[in-house]
Design a protein around this motif. Structure first.
Motif, PDB file in Angstrom:
ATOM      1  N   ALA A  95       0.839  -1.196   0.000  1.00  0.00           N
ATOM      2  CA  ALA A  95       0.000   0.000   0.000  1.00  0.00           C
ATOM      3  C   ALA A  95       0.874   1.246   0.000  1.00  0.00           C
ATOM      4  O   ALA A  95       0.612   2.210  -0.733  1.00  0.00           O
ATOM      5  N   PHE A  96       1.936   1.207   0.804  1.00  0.00           N
ATOM      6  CA  PHE A  96       2.839   2.354   0.845  1.00  0.00           C
ATOM      7  C   PHE A  96       3.657   2.458  -0.434  1.00  0.00           C
ATOM      8  O   PHE A  96       4.120   3.523  -0.795  1.00  0.00           O
ATOM      9  N   MET A  97       3.869   1.320  -1.089  1.00  0.00           N
ATOM     10  CA  MET A  97       4.631   1.332  -2.318  1.00  0.00           C
ATOM     11  C   MET A  97       3.832   2.052  -3.407  1.00  0.00           C
ATOM     12  O   MET A  97       4.410   2.720  -4.265  1.00  0.00           O
ATOM     13  N   VAL A  98       2.519   1.910  -3.377  1.00  0.00           N
ATOM     14  CA  VAL A  98       1.684   2.598  -4.359  1.00  0.00           C
ATOM     15  C   VAL A  98       1.863   4.104  -4.195  1.00  0.00           C
ATOM     16  O   VAL A  98       2.108   4.825  -5.148  1.00  0.00           O
ATOM     17  N   SER A  99       1.764   4.537  -2.966  1.00  0.00           N
ATOM     18  CA  SER A  99       1.990   5.956  -2.697  1.00  0.00           C
ATOM     19  C   SER A  99       2.125   6.139  -1.197  1.00  0.00           C
ATOM     20  O   SER A  99       1.491   5.439  -0.411  1.00  0.00           O
ATOM     21  N   LEU A 100       2.960   7.120  -0.825  1.00  0.00           N
ATOM     22  CA  LEU A 100       3.143   7.339   0.613  1.00  0.00           C
ATOM     23  C   LEU A 100       2.078   8.271   1.169  1.00  0.00           C
ATOM     24  O   LEU A 100       1.904   8.372   2.377  1.00  0.00           O
ATOM     25  N   SER A 101       1.407   8.963   0.256  1.00  0.00           N
ATOM     26  CA  SER A 101       0.387   9.888   0.748  1.00  0.00           C
ATOM     27  C   SER A 101      -0.967   9.469   0.186  1.00  0.00           C
ATOM     28  O   SER A 101      -1.056   8.573  -0.641  1.00  0.00           O
ATOM     29  N   SER A 102      -1.974  10.161   0.633  1.00  0.00           N
ATOM     30  CA  SER A 102      -3.305   9.723   0.232  1.00  0.00           C
ATOM     31  C   SER A 102      -3.611  10.166  -1.197  1.00  0.00           C
ATOM     32  O   SER A 102      -3.067  11.146  -1.694  1.00  0.00           O
ATOM     33  N   ILE A 103      -4.468   9.383  -1.844  1.00  0.00           N
ATOM     34  CA  ILE A 103      -4.854   9.677  -3.227  1.00  0.00           C
ATOM     35  C   ILE A 103      -6.348   9.986  -3.245  1.00  0.00           C
ATOM     36  O   ILE A 103      -7.159   9.174  -2.786  1.00  0.00           O
ATOM     37  N   ARG A 104      -6.676  11.142  -3.781  1.00  0.00           N
ATOM     38  CA  ARG A 104      -8.103  11.475  -3.888  1.00  0.00           C
ATOM     39  C   ARG A 104      -8.756  10.664  -4.993  1.00  0.00           C
ATOM     40  O   ARG A 104      -8.130  10.349  -5.997  1.00  0.00           O
ATOM     41  N   VAL A 105      -9.992  10.349  -4.776  1.00  0.00           N
ATOM     42  CA  VAL A 105     -10.724   9.621  -5.809  1.00  0.00           C
ATOM     43  C   VAL A 105     -11.806  10.534  -6.343  1.00  0.00           C
ATOM     44  O   VAL A 105     -12.617  11.066  -5.574  1.00  0.00           O
ATOM     45  N   GLU A 106     -11.792  10.727  -7.661  1.00  0.00           N
ATOM     46  CA  GLU A 106     -12.799  11.618  -8.232  1.00  0.00           C
ATOM     47  C   GLU A 106     -13.729  10.886  -9.193  1.00  0.00           C
ATOM     48  O   GLU A 106     -14.590  11.490  -9.805  1.00  0.00           O
ATOM     49  N   ASP A 107     -13.523   9.596  -9.321  1.00  0.00           N
ATOM     50  CA  ASP A 107     -14.367   8.844 -10.247  1.00  0.00           C
ATOM     51  C   ASP A 107     -15.827   8.913  -9.800  1.00  0.00           C
ATOM     52  O   ASP A 107     -16.159   8.570  -8.663  1.00  0.00           O
TER      53      ASP A 107
END
Lengths: 348, 514, 339
Positions: free
Chosen positions: C152-164
């Motif tokens: 999960a951290f490998m995907v990104s270290l910070s949060s990703i907004r979802v706009e779908d």
């Protein structure tokens, strides 16, 4: 050669040595130790120092696992003991006084002991499964710690307290002395007395042990109490390192690291035979692995992935199934045995 | 009782060989099972009965030989393969799921389905039909755990019949049933047999062998001894075929009961009105110096329960105990040990040995537990003790560092005996110390018991084998239906009399001491 | 007699009761959980006066939809006698992965199946370790938990907004008769569907019954010729798929994915399942019970926020409640084994 291979410590030690070698090749400075003002510094010293809380927790965990149990609450207990100690120091008029700090440490550790006794009561007297009995405190413990600190992260300034984790004695970190002292005391207690073998007996066959006259209730109870006490001490070291009581972060996932260290060291989660030396090696392996991951530039947050890989490799290497597959491949003994239970015994 | 001779063979096993590490468990064994017969497999422990059954039911793969079922050669890769071939098995420790209902246990894997989902009504109806076929009227929706082992046994047979079994394997189904339950089981077995099913039966009880069997196959040390029609093989001959050597060794043990026991002094242990609700009705027992007291009765008669109460393994809820005339509270094993009373359980594996510890550690455990954890038995002391007992009891192999789980049953029993003798008890309670061990070890243990008693130790000796009890005991406490029904001084009692006493609850001319 | 404490001695009722207990003893813990839930509802209503409103009860489902889905999957695993510690981390990982794939412009019709597949794969990995390599479920799922958290951290270290819009629709749509009355969101419907499918699978399929059989006595199940290996693997896969689905629902709930999501959720899930009457030793328990357990958990959270007290009380209360239930279960088991 065969005897070395068969030794229970062979694989754990090999893993640790391999890690150190890889690190040294990647950056020769890894094994360098420098002296500054009579104090030793270097990556290896850091590993020894930083492994202290995990060492304390893993020692207790080893004993608990030997009784066929598990203690999930150690992280929460760490949070509680740190919170208690720091709250006492914060509330005192003399945070730098040796007396204040001693009282804080003793009270913090005693509270942890009480929590350990509580776990032991649930397991040994009430008869609740260890996972669940300690899950109760794992859930509730951090809440209690938060209540003690009033929901804040308590920070303090106290030189004597800081010394616990960050001080040096005779060139070596004081924390290292604490963890080594714990190793020696536990080892003496388990192996110089009959406690170790009685613990193993209880872990292997509780009912047979009871009928043989072993006071299994007391032994199990004592194991959880010891685990609580050691976790309390670990909580003191942890909070002294950051000089803050963080109820949410203190000892987070340490129960998992500790269980890993125990398993890495060759003690089976099924209880019974245990190896304190193995646990020590396991703790150093995990700490070295963590430092390796940091050195590789991997964000610490991703490090669990590497731990997972190590766990999988280790449990697979220990898996009787894989071993028998390998053995069969090399010897072509007999066709597949479809009943894993019947395994080695010869039925009539 | 003999099946029609013209019945075809449903199962033919030829030259079956199974190799375990270091042991040939089966060595070229032939076995033929015919439709509509009850065929009993006989042999001492270790003869290879269970191994042969496990080969037939697909639990173990075979290393040599062929298995032919209904004319078709088969290779079983698992129990499912054997079941598909029509071979169903009911094991000694009933292999059902007690958390599920009776009906489900009968129908698991064969549930009636409609549109992919289980039709419970129809499934239970079907289960009830199968149960009724065997003369069982049980609420199919009741949980299996609410029924006795005997009923569970019959439910397991019903389950086997659902799978259209052509062969029914019954592995020691009667070991924990009482007489009337055995009758019920046999009635069901005959019924199933008469419908053309071949039954392979294993039991330890000789009476039952002759009552139900059409044919016998005898195994010894993994080899076939022979196949015989049950009606043509006298009992004595069967026993000598099974044992292979004459019974001299056991008979040579003269009846130790001939020695006189001094019953004037206070008994070593005396219990009055000792009982526990639902487990044992209050009973009086006393054991004197140098005396062997036998507890006789069937499994479940209360003999084990009484022993456990005496030792404090279970807590009594009535009665009192005295040790040498002084009142003593014995409610935990520790209390008993403090009074120098020892107890060896009938369940060696679960309640006796500590499997992953060595022989030496197992021997020292008793004395260590007694001393407490602080005072460890030193290395030299341990070595001396262990060597002494390994030699005295003839433990084989004489390697103190071997894990006890790797020893044979008889040697494990000797180690357990050593554990207790090391604590120098004044009374030792032995529950089935000779069960499931070979004849040689059995003789060793009997001899040791007689010897200990002659030296002044008191012994409570429990065994299913009445000959053994009579041979060793000075007095026999007779148990039935969870209660003590009398006491006999044994030197004028024959096995037949004792059997009658247990069966009828009375003796022609009883010598009741109690 | 089952040894369940039946104190009612009336002649007419006792026969029926006895029959009930002999047939349905395993429902007793579920009923106990239900009783606790009702007492809590009534108590909270009496104290606050505005607790039992359609809005509060409706949001109970909304706020805990992800936990409900996880609990259903966990029930399958616990019924086999296993445990799955990876669910929280797998939920976080699939959420992160899904959010990043959506950000990269993949259509939601691809992303959601990928999330479910990843969950299934993680579950399968745990199952294989447990079944083929005799690794204890605790350790195997622990490894999966570490792995998923790291990934999960490998995907990104910070949060990703979802706009779908499709994902957000799951949460923002309120199916409601009138303002202020009962409502349900698509996530809630999803959770309820999972409960129904789970309950049906367990009660009315051979797969489900085999799960109970394995939990009751694995050795017996094997000797009965039931497909033990396949079923155990599938149980972990079910739990993994549920974790993947929970990843979808949780992402919709928060409108963003954060790699630290779901820390400690595995414990909440286990606690909810146990409070719902499922025995940790396996073989006894119901999805419906787990649902009640989740509702108990959610109500405690709501009550504590109503009180305006520290949220740390939630964990303390859950811990205490867990203790209470385990002790009660222990007494029931001890009594029935003494029979």
């Amino acid at each position: 050669m065969k005897r070395i291979l068969k030794n229970r410590l062979f694989w754990p030690v090999l893993a640790l040595v391999a890690l150190i070698v890889i690190n040294t090749i990647a950056r020769p400075s890894f094994i360098s130790i420098t002296v500054q003002g009579g104090q030793l510094y270097g990556p290896l010293i850091d590993i020894l120092r930083n492994s202290a809380p995990l060492m304390l927790v893993a020692l207790g965990m080893t004993i608990v696992i030997a009784t066929r149990g598990i203690d999930l609450s150690v992280g929460a207990v760490m949070a509680v003991s740190g919170a208690v100690a720091l709250t006492i120091i914060e509330g005192s008029s003399d945070p730098n006084g040796l007396g204040t700090v001693l009282v804080a440490i003793v009270v913090g550790v005693l509270v942890a002991l009480v929590l350990g006794v509580w776990n032991g009561f649930l397991v040994a007297v009430v008869g609740i499964q260890p996972i669940i009995a300690t899950l109760v405190l794992m859930l509730a413990g951090r809440g209690i710690a938060l209540l003690i600190t009033g929901g804040f992260i308590t920070t303090i300034n106290s030189e004597p307290y800081k010394f616990m984790a960050q001080g040096y004695v005779l060139g070596l970190p004081f924390a290292l002395y604490v963890s080594m002292a714990a190793v020696v005391v536990v080892a003496l207690l388990e192996r110089r007395t009959a406690l170790g073998v009685l613990t193993e007996a209880v872990g292997i066959n509780p009912e047979a042990s009871r009928l043989a006259g072993v006071r299994s209730r007391g032994i199990i109870w004592g194991a959880y109490a010891a685990s609580g006490l050691l976790a309390g001490l670990a909580g003191i070291l942890y909070s002294s390192n950051i000089m803050a009581a963080d109820a949410n972060a203190a000892g987070l996932y340490i129960e998992l690291d500790a269980i890993l260290a125990v398993v890495l060291g060759g003690t089976s989660l099924m209880g019974g035979k245990f190896s304190l030396a193995g646990t020590v090696v396991g703790v150093f392996t995990i700490q070295t692995l963590k430092s390796t991951i940091t050195f590789l530039g991997v964000p610490p947050a991703v490090s669990p992935l590497f731990l997972a890989i190590v766990v999988v490799i280790v449990v697979l290497v220990q898996s009787p199934r894989l071993r028998s597959v390998l053995a069969r491949a090399s010897q072509a003994l007999r066709p597949r045995n479809s009943s894993p239970q019947g395994g080695s015994e010869v039925a009539s | 009782m003999t099946a029609a001779p013209a019945q075809p063979a449903i199962v033919e096993m030829r030259g079956i060989t199974i190799q375990f590490p270091g042991v040939k468990a089966l060595d070229g064994v032939d076995f033929v099972l015919r439709s509509g017969e009850v065929h009993t497999l006989m042999g001492e422990n270790g003869a290879g009965k269970s191994t042969l059954i496990k080969a037939l039911t697909g639990v173990y793969p075979i290393d040599g030989g062929t298995i032919t079922v209904a004319g078709e050669q088969r290779v079983f890769r698992g129990t499912a393969d054997a079941q598909a071939a029509g071979i169903s098995t009911v094991y000694q420790e009933v292999n059902l799921c007690t958390n599920l209902s009776v009906g489900e246990n009968v129908m698991l894997g064969h549930e009636v389905r409609r549109a992919g989902l289980i039709d419970w009504k129809a499934t239970h109806r079907e289960a009830a039909r199968h149960l009724t076929n065997l003369g069982l009227d049980i609420d199919t929706r009741s949980a299996l755990s609410t029924h006795s082992i005997a009923i569970q046994q019959l439910v397991a047979i019903s389950r086997a019949m659902v799978g259209e079994a052509r062969v029914l394997v019954l592995d020691e189904p009667t070991s924990s049933l009482d007489r009337s339950e055995v009758e019920q089981l046999f009635a069901v077995m005959r019924d199933v047999r008469d419908r053309g099913v071949a039954i392979l039966f294993v039991t330890h009880f000789l009476d039952q062998v002759y009552e139900i069997s059409d044919r016998l196959t005898v195994l010894r040390n993994g080899m076939l001894v022979g196949e015989y029609p049950a009606a043509e093989l006298p009992r004595g001959e069967l026993i000598s075929l099974m044992i292979g050597r004459e019974l001299d060794e056991l008979d040579a043990l003269s009846r130790s009961a001939a020695r006189e026991i001094d019953r004037d002094a206070a008994p070593v242990l005396e219990a009055s009105d000792l009982g526990r609700k639902g487990v044992l009705e209050p009973a009086d027992v006393s054991v004197y110096d140098g005396e062997v007291v036998g507890f006789a009765g069937l499994l479940g008669s209360g003999r084990t329960e009484l022993a456990r109460l005496l030792y404090g393994a279970d807590r009594a809820d009535s009665g009192s105990t005295q040790v040498r005339g002084t009142p003593a509270r014995i409610t935990t094993p520790r209390h008993a040990i403090d009074q120098r009373i020892a107890f060896s359980s009938e369940d060696r594996r679960a309640e006796g040995i500590i499997g992953d510890l060595s022989v030496a550690e197992n021997i020292v455990l008793g004395i260590q537990a007694k001393r407490g954890w602080l005072r460890k038995v030193g290395r030299a002391e341990q070595a001396a003790l262990v060597d002494e007992y390994i030699a005295a009891l003839g433990v084989r192999p004489a390697d103190p560092n071997r894990l006890i789980k790797n020893l044979s049953g008889g040697n494990q029993q000797k180690v357990l005996l050593a554990r207790w003798l090391a604590t120098a008890p004044q009374l030792i309670i032995l529950d089935e110390p000779t069960r499931g061990i070979d004849v040689g070890a059995k003789a060793d243990i009997q001899r040791k018991v007689a010897e200990l008693a002659a030296q002044g130790m008191s012994v409570v000796f429990i065994s299913s084998e009445l000959e053994e009890v009579l041979r060793l005991a000075h007095r026999v406490v007779v148990m039935r239906d969870r209660r003590k029904i009398g006491e006999l001084t044994s030197h004028d009692i024959e096995v037949g009399d004792l059997v009658d006493f247990i069966a009828d609850g009375a003796l022609e001319s009883p010598e009741n001491v109690a | 007699m089952t040894g369940i404490p039946v104190t009612v001695e009336r002649a007419s009722a006792s026969g029926a009761l006895r029959r009930f207990f002999s047939r349905r003893a395993s429902w007793i813990p579920v009923l106990a959980a239900l009783a606790i839930l009702i007492v809590m509802f009534i108590g909270a209503q009496a104290y606050f006066g505005n607790f039992l409103t359609p809005r509060v009860i409706s949001s109970l489902l909304l706020d805990n939809a992800y936990l409900l889905i996880l609990a259903v999957g966990m029930t399958f695993v616990i019924l086999t006698g296993g445990i799955d510690l990876s669910v929280g981390a797998v939920m976080a990982f699939t959420g992160m992965l899904g959010a990043s794939l959506l950000r990269d412009g993949l259509p939601v019709g691809v992303v959601v199946p990928v999330m479910l597949l990843i969950g299934a794969a993680m579950g399968l990995a745990v199952g294989i370790m447990v079944q083929y390599f005799d690794v204890q479920p605790f350790i195997a799922s622990l490894a999966a938990m570490f792995a998923a958290r790291g990934l999960a951290f490998m995907v990104s270290l910070s949060s990703i907004r979802v706009e779908d819009p499709a994902i957000l629709w799951l949460q923002s749509t309120r199916i409601q008769a009138a303002p202020g009355s009962w409502f349900i969101t698509p996530t809630g419907i999803l959770a309820i569907l999972v409960v129904i499918v789970g309950a049906l699978l367990l009660a009315y399929t051979r797969f489900g019954r085999t799960i109970y059989a394995i939990g009751g006595n694995e050795q017996s199940a094997r000797l009965m010729g039931l497909p033990v290996v396949r079923t155990k693997l599938l149980a972990y896969v079910v739990s993994g798929v549920c974790a993947g689905l929970a990843g979808v629902v949780f992402t919709a709930y928060t409108g963003a994915s954060y790699p630290l999501n779901g820390i400690g959720t595995e414990l909440d899930t286990i606690a909810a399942v146990v409070i719902g009457g499922t025995l940790l030793t396996g073989g006894s328990g119901y999805v419906l019970g787990s649902m009640i357990g989740v509702l108990v958990y959610g109500s405690i959270k709501t009550v504590i926020s109503f009180l305006g007290a520290e949220q740390s009380w939630t964990r303390i209360t859950i811990g205490a409640l867990l203790l209470l239930f385990v002790v009660v279960q222990r007494i029931i088991v001890a009594r029935s084994s003494r029979r």
